[in-house]
Design a protein around this motif. Structure first.
Motif, short mmCIF file in Angstrom:
data_model
loop_
_atom_site.label_atom_id
_atom_site.label_comp_id
_atom_site.label_asym_id
_atom_site.label_seq_id
_atom_site.Cartn_x
_atom_site.Cartn_y
_atom_site.Cartn_z
N ARG A 85 -0.88 2.90 7.10
CA ARG A 85 0.07 3.01 6.38
C ARG A 85 -0.39 2.55 5.03
O ARG A 85 -0.74 1.30 4.85
N ILE A 86 -0.55 3.47 3.89
CA ILE A 86 -1.02 3.20 2.67
C ILE A 86 -0.25 3.44 1.36
O ILE A 86 0.54 4.23 1.37
N ILE A 87 -0.20 2.30 0.53
CA ILE A 87 0.37 2.80 -0.73
C ILE A 87 -0.54 2.91 -1.54
O ILE A 87 -1.49 1.99 -1.78
N HIS A 110 -2.82 9.48 7.83
CA HIS A 110 -2.23 8.19 7.52
C HIS A 110 -0.84 8.68 6.85
O HIS A 110 -0.54 9.81 6.27
N GLY A 146 2.68 6.06 0.80
CA GLY A 146 3.54 5.89 -0.30
C GLY A 146 2.86 6.09 -1.61
O GLY A 146 1.79 5.64 -1.77
N ALA A 196 7.46 -0.37 0.47
CA ALA A 196 6.85 -0.97 1.67
C ALA A 196 7.89 -0.86 2.69
O ALA A 196 7.75 -0.77 3.98
N MET A 242 8.56 2.33 4.54
CA MET A 242 7.57 2.77 5.29
C MET A 242 7.32 1.99 6.34
O MET A 242 6.41 2.00 7.27
N VAL A 260 3.10 -2.03 5.43
CA VAL A 260 2.00 -1.46 4.60
C VAL A 260 0.68 -2.23 5.16
O VAL A 260 0.72 -3.42 5.21
N ASP A 261 -0.25 -1.23 5.47
CA ASP A 261 -1.74 -2.04 5.83
C ASP A 261 -2.63 -1.96 4.77
O ASP A 261 -3.36 -2.75 4.69
N ILE A 283 -3.09 -1.17 0.11
CA ILE A 283 -2.43 -0.76 -1.04
C ILE A 283 -3.78 -0.54 -2.08
O ILE A 283 -4.69 -1.19 -2.19
#
Length: 240
Positions: free
Chosen positions: A5-7, A28, A31, A72, A75, A78-79, A81
């Motif tokens: 999980r990526i922003i 993935h 966000g 976050a 989602m 988050v892992d 950013i």
């Protein structure tokens, strides 16, 4: 890259958008943020199950963190950013309004974002923080003194966070993504060479993040340029 999980902060165009598309293609959940909500929705519509969006201006430091926390949460955590939001301009006339805008964006807003990300991952027990800086941050620039100075700030701030993570024995990877010239509207230098297509830049960034590198030069040949530029004698640099 740590987790799935990526922003990506600043993903409506350029490197941020290309990196978001690569990340989604690699499986993935992403966000994406930016000021232009219409563009965010256009991107998300391409693969609606893979994207989450949050439209806000990062220079509005009174509201930015609330937007990020909401994203976050939506989602499920988050892992990683990636701070891709930033800007620059040449400013040979030393127009203070231009410099002030870059300081607000590349220093004030940037600091708030990476501090929040670092603190978030510290509480979570680990994560991956990355930000796009620039080879321009290696030395001062007569054409764009404010831009080079703010990018030097970012480079050193990330290095400080990396040292902090190691000293405190935190499972936080801090990656400095350091491009040369990439073919985006932000590349405004009057002299450009080795200009990377944005898709190529995004793939190299993704691979560097996946390998959890401390520093990723885009493209790789800019590592040599950065080294030469850093150690260039002052008397020669001043005559450039």
């Amino acid at each position: 890259m740590i987790g799935k999980r990526i922003i990506i902060i600043g993903a409506t165009s350029g490197i941020g958008r290309a990196l978001a598309e690569v990340s989604v293609a690699e499986g993935h959940t992403v966000g994406i943020t930016g000021r232009r909500e219409v563009l965010l929705q256009e991107i998300a519509a391409e693969r609606p199950l893979c994207y989450h969006t949050a439209a806000f201006d990062i220079t509005d430091t009174d509201t930015s963190i609330a937007h990020l926390e909401g994203l976050a949460e939506a989602m499920g955590g988050v892992d990683a950013i990636v701070v891709s939001a930033g800007g620059g301009n040449t400013n040979a006339a030393l127009d203070f309004e231009i410099e002030q805008h870059m300081i607000d964006l590349n220093v004030r807003a940037f600091t708030q974002l990476v501090d929040w990300a670092f603190t978030y991952f510290k509480a979570k027990g680990g994560g991956h923080l990355a930000a796009i800086t620039s080879v321009a941050g290696m030395r001062g620039s007569r054409q764009a003194p404010g831009y080079s100075a703010t990018k030097a700030y970012q480079i050193n701030y990330l290095a400080g966070l990396r040292q902090k993570a190691r000293k405190e024995q935190l499972n936080i990877v801090v990656t400095d993504i350091c491009p040369g010239f990439v073919d985006t509207p932000m590349a405004k230098s009057p002299v450009r060479f080795w200009v990377a297509p944005v898709d190529k830049a995004a793939w190299q960034i993704y691979r560097g993040l996946h390998k959890q590198r401390n520093k990723v030069y885009i493209t790789r040949r800019w590592r040599l340029v950065a080294w030469l530029y850093r150690w260039l004698p002052d008397w020669l640099h001043e005559r450039m």
